[in-house]
Enzyme design. Sequence first.
Site, PDB file in Angstrom:
ATOM      1  N   HIS A 116      -8.307   7.407   3.727  1.00 46.78           N
ATOM      2  CA  HIS A 116      -7.698   8.684   3.350  1.00 46.78           C
ATOM      3  C   HIS A 116      -8.700   9.589   2.664  1.00 46.78           C
ATOM      4  O   HIS A 116      -9.727   9.134   2.169  1.00 46.78           O
ATOM      5  CB  HIS A 116      -6.494   8.460   2.424  1.00 46.78           C
ATOM      6  CG  HIS A 116      -6.865   8.022   1.035  1.00 46.78           C
ATOM      7  ND1 HIS A 116      -7.317   6.754   0.734  1.00 46.78           N
ATOM      8  CD2 HIS A 116      -6.860   8.699  -0.145  1.00 46.78           C
ATOM      9  CE1 HIS A 116      -7.563   6.664  -0.563  1.00 46.78           C
ATOM     10  NE2 HIS A 116      -7.302   7.838  -1.127  1.00 46.78           N
ATOM     11  N   GLN A 122      -8.908  13.688   0.468  1.00 47.43           N
ATOM     12  CA  GLN A 122      -8.130  14.556  -0.403  1.00 47.43           C
ATOM     13  C   GLN A 122      -8.515  16.010  -0.209  1.00 47.43           C
ATOM     14  O   GLN A 122      -9.601  16.312   0.284  1.00 47.43           O
ATOM     15  CB  GLN A 122      -8.386  14.180  -1.868  1.00 47.43           C
ATOM     16  CG  GLN A 122      -7.994  12.764  -2.224  1.00 47.43           C
ATOM     17  CD  GLN A 122      -8.108  12.543  -3.714  1.00 47.43           C
ATOM     18  OE1 GLN A 122      -7.507  13.276  -4.515  1.00 47.43           O
ATOM     19  NE2 GLN A 122      -8.891  11.567  -4.112  1.00 47.43           N
ATOM     20  N   HIS A 159      -4.196   0.362   8.038  1.00 51.05           N
ATOM     21  CA  HIS A 159      -4.716   0.098   6.698  1.00 51.05           C
ATOM     22  C   HIS A 159      -6.152  -0.430   6.731  1.00 51.05           C
ATOM     23  O   HIS A 159      -6.913  -0.270   5.772  1.00 51.05           O
ATOM     24  CB  HIS A 159      -3.791  -0.923   6.022  1.00 51.05           C
ATOM     25  CG  HIS A 159      -4.108  -1.201   4.585  1.00 51.05           C
ATOM     26  ND1 HIS A 159      -3.744  -0.353   3.572  1.00 51.05           N
ATOM     27  CD2 HIS A 159      -4.775  -2.238   3.991  1.00 51.05           C
ATOM     28  CE1 HIS A 159      -4.154  -0.863   2.404  1.00 51.05           C
ATOM     29  NE2 HIS A 159      -4.787  -2.001   2.639  1.00 51.05           N
ATOM     30  N   CYS A 218       0.453   3.308   3.481  1.00 52.41           N
ATOM     31  CA  CYS A 218       0.817   2.781   4.802  1.00 52.41           C
ATOM     32  C   CYS A 218       2.152   3.391   5.277  1.00 52.41           C
ATOM     33  O   CYS A 218       3.002   3.764   4.455  1.00 52.41           O
ATOM     34  CB  CYS A 218       0.932   1.257   4.750  1.00 52.41           C
ATOM     35  SG  CYS A 218      -0.628   0.393   5.026  1.00 52.41           S
ATOM     36  N   SER A 254      -9.119   4.571  -5.207  1.00 62.85           N
ATOM     37  CA  SER A 254      -8.049   3.773  -5.781  1.00 62.85           C
ATOM     38  C   SER A 254      -7.342   2.933  -4.733  1.00 62.85           C
ATOM     39  O   SER A 254      -6.582   2.032  -5.064  1.00 62.85           O
ATOM     40  CB  SER A 254      -7.034   4.692  -6.473  1.00 62.85           C
ATOM     41  OG  SER A 254      -6.547   5.658  -5.558  1.00 62.85           O
ATOM     42  N   ASN A 303     -13.376  10.046  -1.125  1.00 64.82           N
ATOM     43  CA  ASN A 303     -14.024   9.009  -1.923  1.00 64.82           C
ATOM     44  C   ASN A 303     -13.760   7.704  -1.221  1.00 64.82           C
ATOM     45  O   ASN A 303     -12.605   7.324  -1.049  1.00 64.82           O
ATOM     46  CB  ASN A 303     -13.402   8.894  -3.316  1.00 64.82           C
ATOM     47  CG  ASN A 303     -13.903   9.950  -4.259  1.00 64.82           C
ATOM     48  OD1 ASN A 303     -15.007  10.460  -4.106  1.00 64.82           O
ATOM     49  ND2 ASN A 303     -13.091  10.279  -5.231  1.00 64.82           N
ATOM     50  N   CYS A 338       0.845  -1.206   0.000  1.00 63.62           N
ATOM     51  CA  CYS A 338       0.000   0.000   0.000  1.00 63.62           C
ATOM     52  C   CYS A 338       0.875   1.249   0.000  1.00 63.62           C
ATOM     53  O   CYS A 338       1.746   1.402   0.843  1.00 63.62           O
ATOM     54  CB  CYS A 338      -0.899  -0.012   1.237  1.00 63.62           C
ATOM     55  SG  CYS A 338      -1.734   1.563   1.520  1.00 63.62           S
ATOM     56  N   HIS A 362      -6.918   2.140   1.902  1.00 63.81           N
ATOM     57  CA  HIS A 362      -6.360   2.773   3.104  1.00 63.81           C
ATOM     58  C   HIS A 362      -7.196   4.026   3.424  1.00 63.81           C
ATOM     59  O   HIS A 362      -7.488   4.810   2.524  1.00 63.81           O
ATOM     60  CB  HIS A 362      -4.893   3.153   2.856  1.00 63.81           C
ATOM     61  CG  HIS A 362      -4.163   3.506   4.105  1.00 63.81           C
ATOM     62  ND1 HIS A 362      -3.209   2.685   4.674  1.00 63.81           N
ATOM     63  CD2 HIS A 362      -4.273   4.573   4.935  1.00 63.81           C
ATOM     64  CE1 HIS A 362      -2.752   3.247   5.785  1.00 63.81           C
ATOM     65  NE2 HIS A 362      -3.390   4.401   5.960  1.00 63.81           N
TER      66      HIS A 362
END
Length: 364
Positions: free
Chosen positions: A181, A183, A128, A68, A176, A168, A65, A179
Site C-alpha cells: 500500500h 499513501q 497480502h 486485506c 506499519s 513507505n 490485516c 500489505h
Amino acid sequence: MTAPDGTPGAVPGGAAGALAEQPHRRLDLLSGEWVLVSPHRARRPWQGQVERPASEVRPAYDPTCYLCPGNERAGGHRNPDYTGTFVFDNDFAALRPGDPPAAVDVRGLLVARSEPGVCRVICFSPRHDLSLPDMAPAAVRGVVDVWTEEYERLGARSDIGYVQIFENKGQAMGASNPHPHGQIWAQRSVPREPARETVRFREHRERHGRTLLEDYLRLELELGERVVLANDAFVALVPFWAVWPFETLVVSRRPVPSLSALDAAERDGLADIVRRLTARYDNLFEVSFPYSAGFHQAPTDGQPHPEWHLHLHFYPPLLRSATVRKFLVGYEMLGEPQRDLTAETAAERLRALPDAPYRAGGGA
Ligand SMILES: [Zn+2]
Ligand SMILES: [Zn+2]
C-alpha cells in the site's frame, strides 16, 4: 553555489573525474544543498547494528490485516471485497479538512498556521503477499491510474495546494503493515521539499527556458555512468548528489509537470520502470527491499507551473547487505548528508541486476 549553465563544457570524466578518490562535496540540483562524498571510506569495517530481514513468507490473505479485502478496519469500517486497487480515507489521518482557519504569531517568534488537508491510503493489490515488483504489468498500471486520478481529484479542490503521493515499504522504513500500500497526503500548503524544488526549477526555467530536469536528464543520458535503466517514457538513474546508498530518481523523458500530463503509453512506461526498478532493488540483496518513495510534481495551487518536471524519488536505507542499513546521524544531522559509496558505483551495481522478480509466486 552555481546553477548549471546548460551549455556543454567541462563535463567531469568518469566517476566525477579527479574527485573519484578524494573527499568532496556534490551540489544537489533539486534542493540547492551540498552532500559530502567520502569514496575512500567505503572499505571501513562494520561492527554496528545489523537489521534482521523480515520473514519473507506471507499468506495471500491475512485475516488480521486491516488492509486485506473484506476485513474490518479501525472505527468499524469494513473493506469491500476489492479485486484491484482500493483507496480510502486514512482512519488515523495526520491532516483533516474543514477546521476553521487559525493563526498564531507571538512577536514573530512563535509562528503557526492551521493546515487543512486529507490523508488517503491506496492498497495496490488485494494480495497480502505481493509488492509492486511481484505484480503483473497491468496491475501496476492500475496503480499508476489511481495515483493520477487521486492527484487530479484532490488537486482540483480549492483547499488543496499540493498532493504528496508516497510509499513507505518495509519495517526498516517504519511501515506499519506489510500489505502492499501507499499513501497520499494532500494539503493546502506546498510542503518543504517540493517548495525548495519549485524555487530551483523556477530559477532554471527563467534562465534557460527549459526545465532543470530536462537539461540534467540530457546530460546523464550523454554520460551514461549513473543511468540504471530506461524505457521510451522514463529514465531511472542514481542522481549525482544521491544521499542514500542506492537512492534513485525516476524522471519522465518529456518535461511534463505532473502525472495528469502523461498519455497512455507514458503511464505504461511509468508502471514498467517502477516494476523493473523495484525488482532490481529486491535482487540487490535478495530481500524484499525497504524504501521510502514518492512523486514530486506540480503544486495544485491554481498557478501555472511550466517549470515543474514530474519525477519520483526512491530512498532505500540499506547499505551493503539485507542487514546493514545506513543511518543519517551525527555529522549528517548536525552538518550535512554524507555518503561513502559513490553514485557511480551504486548505479553500476543496480545496472548489472536482472529485472525479473526476486520472489516466486507473484503475478497477480
Ligand atoms: Zn493484507
Ligand atoms: Zn524531487
